[in-house]
Design a protein around this motif. Structure first.
Motif, PDB file in Angstrom:
ATOM      1  N   ARG A 105      -0.603  -2.306  -6.471  1.00 63.65           N
ATOM      2  CA  ARG A 105       0.042  -1.460  -5.474  1.00 63.65           C
ATOM      3  C   ARG A 105      -0.723  -1.470  -4.161  1.00 63.65           C
ATOM      4  O   ARG A 105      -0.804  -0.471  -3.472  1.00 63.65           O
ATOM      5  N   SER A 146       2.776   2.900   7.927  1.00 64.53           N
ATOM      6  CA  SER A 146       1.700   2.916   6.932  1.00 64.53           C
ATOM      7  C   SER A 146       1.810   4.148   6.041  1.00 64.53           C
ATOM      8  O   SER A 146       1.690   4.064   4.810  1.00 64.53           O
ATOM      9  N   TRP A 166       4.643   3.814   3.376  1.00 63.74           N
ATOM     10  CA  TRP A 166       4.286   3.033   2.193  1.00 63.74           C
ATOM     11  C   TRP A 166       3.291   3.779   1.308  1.00 63.74           C
ATOM     12  O   TRP A 166       3.391   3.754   0.088  1.00 63.74           O
ATOM     13  N   GLN A 167       2.355   4.471   1.948  1.00 66.28           N
ATOM     14  CA  GLN A 167       1.386   5.243   1.163  1.00 66.28           C
ATOM     15  C   GLN A 167       2.075   6.367   0.395  1.00 66.28           C
ATOM     16  O   GLN A 167       1.696   6.676  -0.747  1.00 66.28           O
ATOM     17  N   HIS A 211       4.762   6.249  -0.998  1.00 69.47           N
ATOM     18  CA  HIS A 211       5.440   5.673  -2.157  1.00 69.47           C
ATOM     19  C   HIS A 211       4.455   4.949  -3.078  1.00 69.47           C
ATOM     20  O   HIS A 211       4.842   4.064  -3.847  1.00 69.47           O
ATOM     21  N   TRP A 219       1.563   3.157  -2.366  1.00 69.10           N
ATOM     22  CA  TRP A 219       0.868   1.943  -1.959  1.00 69.10           C
ATOM     23  C   TRP A 219      -0.417   2.283  -1.204  1.00 69.10           C
ATOM     24  O   TRP A 219      -0.406   3.153  -0.329  1.00 69.10           O
ATOM     25  N   VAL A 237      -2.600   1.092   1.624  1.00 71.85           N
ATOM     26  CA  VAL A 237      -2.314   0.218   2.764  1.00 71.85           C
ATOM     27  C   VAL A 237      -3.555   0.059   3.633  1.00 71.85           C
ATOM     28  O   VAL A 237      -4.190   1.048   4.024  1.00 71.85           O
ATOM     29  N   ILE A 276       2.562  -6.815   4.717  1.00 70.90           N
ATOM     30  CA  ILE A 276       3.645  -6.293   5.554  1.00 70.90           C
ATOM     31  C   ILE A 276       3.368  -6.789   6.962  1.00 70.90           C
ATOM     32  O   ILE A 276       2.305  -6.505   7.531  1.00 70.90           O
ATOM     33  N   SER A 282      11.466  -0.541   6.553  1.00 68.03           N
ATOM     34  CA  SER A 282      10.566  -0.328   5.421  1.00 68.03           C
ATOM     35  C   SER A 282      11.319   0.221   4.218  1.00 68.03           C
ATOM     36  O   SER A 282      11.067  -0.165   3.068  1.00 68.03           O
ATOM     37  N   LEU A 315      11.491  -1.637   0.650  1.00 67.57           N
ATOM     38  CA  LEU A 315      11.013  -0.974  -0.562  1.00 67.57           C
ATOM     39  C   LEU A 315      12.058  -1.037  -1.669  1.00 67.57           C
ATOM     40  O   LEU A 315      11.727  -1.112  -2.856  1.00 67.57           O
TER      41      LEU A 315
END
Length: 323
Positions: free
Chosen positions: A7, A30, A33-34, A36, A38, A40, A67, A121, A125
């Motif tokens: 991840r 960023s 994504w974090q 969810h 991840w 980063v 990314i 994004s 995802l």
């Protein structure tokens, strides 16, 4: 792969790409994504070729995703660092043209939507990992979208690099600066060989396509292009002067170019382009010197995170969920 490395993502962005003040969105992307799950790492490019190093380092460190926020040129550099690795490319539209992300149905950076990177994004995802083809040239460079010589390579040579002021005008600024080389270009005597099939003549453009869109995303030159079919389409436009190229552009816009007697499309895996005199050529809109060009398909060389918005017929093989 351990759960912790499964991840992790590196977000590489080119602060000089595009013409909007999109860099202020990077922190939000960023954070998205974090949120969810991840981890980063943010990386900024500082010079030509830097994205190659950053992408290769991310893959070597075990990142699952790179990314990429930039234009097609930034993606070209990142491809150099990610081919034949387990790390997947997740493209964000932050450049002037963004032909790949337009092919994949992501929002346009010039749409007036201030949340286009976040919406992109979200689509990524929810997407799938696809294994796609890459082009490899005899000069050691790889490419993702196109390799070409002719009027488009002359335009790229003339237009790039663009100033920050010109980038403020976006695609309109690019077109304005491209007008002079477009009007003054004369067709080249060229020999084109695709899997042993040879055509020769005076050509305005020879473009080897993996993707569909062309000319900054304005034209769908290769409407049946598939990113993972193990072959490329080589489009050859016959002619000598700008008026003929203007007609070619009109027929492409009308999607009647495939029936034109002065337009050829050769499908194959191994392509040689030999102008009578050495010419600059371009790979994904980046100038390279000089011809002849010899390139071939490298099937399944790159893992691509394709968004949920991608047309179903742009891939031949089923993908796998990101999770």
């Amino acid at each position: 792969m351990s759960p912790s490395s499964a991840r992790t993502a590196t977000l590489i962005y080119n602060p000089f790409a595009g013409y909007e003040d999109w860099q202020q969105q990077i922190a939000d992307v960023s954070q998205f994504w974090q949120s969810h799950g991840w981890a980063v790492t943010l990386q900024t490019t500082h010079r030509p070729g830097h994205a190659v190093e950053l992408a290769a380092a991310a893959a070597a460190a075990g990142a699952s995703l790179v990314i990429a926020a930039g234009g097609d040129g930034t993606l070209n550099e990142i491809v150099q660092g990610l081919t034949h690795t387990a790390c997947a490319l997740a493209p964000l539209p932050a450049g002037t043209t963004n032909c790949l992300t337009r092919d994949l149905g992501l929002p346009k950076s010039d749409s007036g939507n201030p949340r286009w990177l976040l919406e992109s994004s979200q689509a990524l995802l929810a997407g799938r990992i696809q294994t796609i083809d890459v082009g490899a040239c005899s000069n050691g460079r790889q490419w993702l979208l196109w390799a070409g010589v002719g009027i488009e390579s002359r335009i790229v040579e003339f237009v790039e690099p663009r100033s920050t002021l010109l980038k403020r005008f976006g695609l309109a600024g690019y077109i304005a600066k491209a007008t002079w080389p477009f009007l003054t270009f004369a067709g080249l005597p060229v020999r084109v060989t695709v899997d042993g099939q040879v055509i020769e003549g005076h050509f305005l453009s020879v473009t080897v396509c993996n993707s569909r869109l062309f000319a900054g995303g304005l034209l769908n030159l290769n409407p049946a292009g598939v990113l993972d079919d193990g072959q490329f389409e080589t489009w050859v436009l016959r002619g000598r002067f700008a008026p003929r190229m203007a007609l070619h552009s009109l027929y492409i816009a009308l999607q009647t170019h495939q029936r034109r007697p002065d337009v050829y499309c050769l499908k194959g895996r191994h392509i040689i382009i030999e102008p009578a005199t050495p010419q600059c050529f371009h790979l994904d809109g980046e100038v390279n010197c000089s011809t002849p060009i010899t390139c071939c398909v490298v099937p399944g060389a790159l893992r691509l995170l394709a968004p949920v918005t991608a047309p179903a017929d742009i891939f031949r093989l089923p993908g796998e969920p990101l999770s």
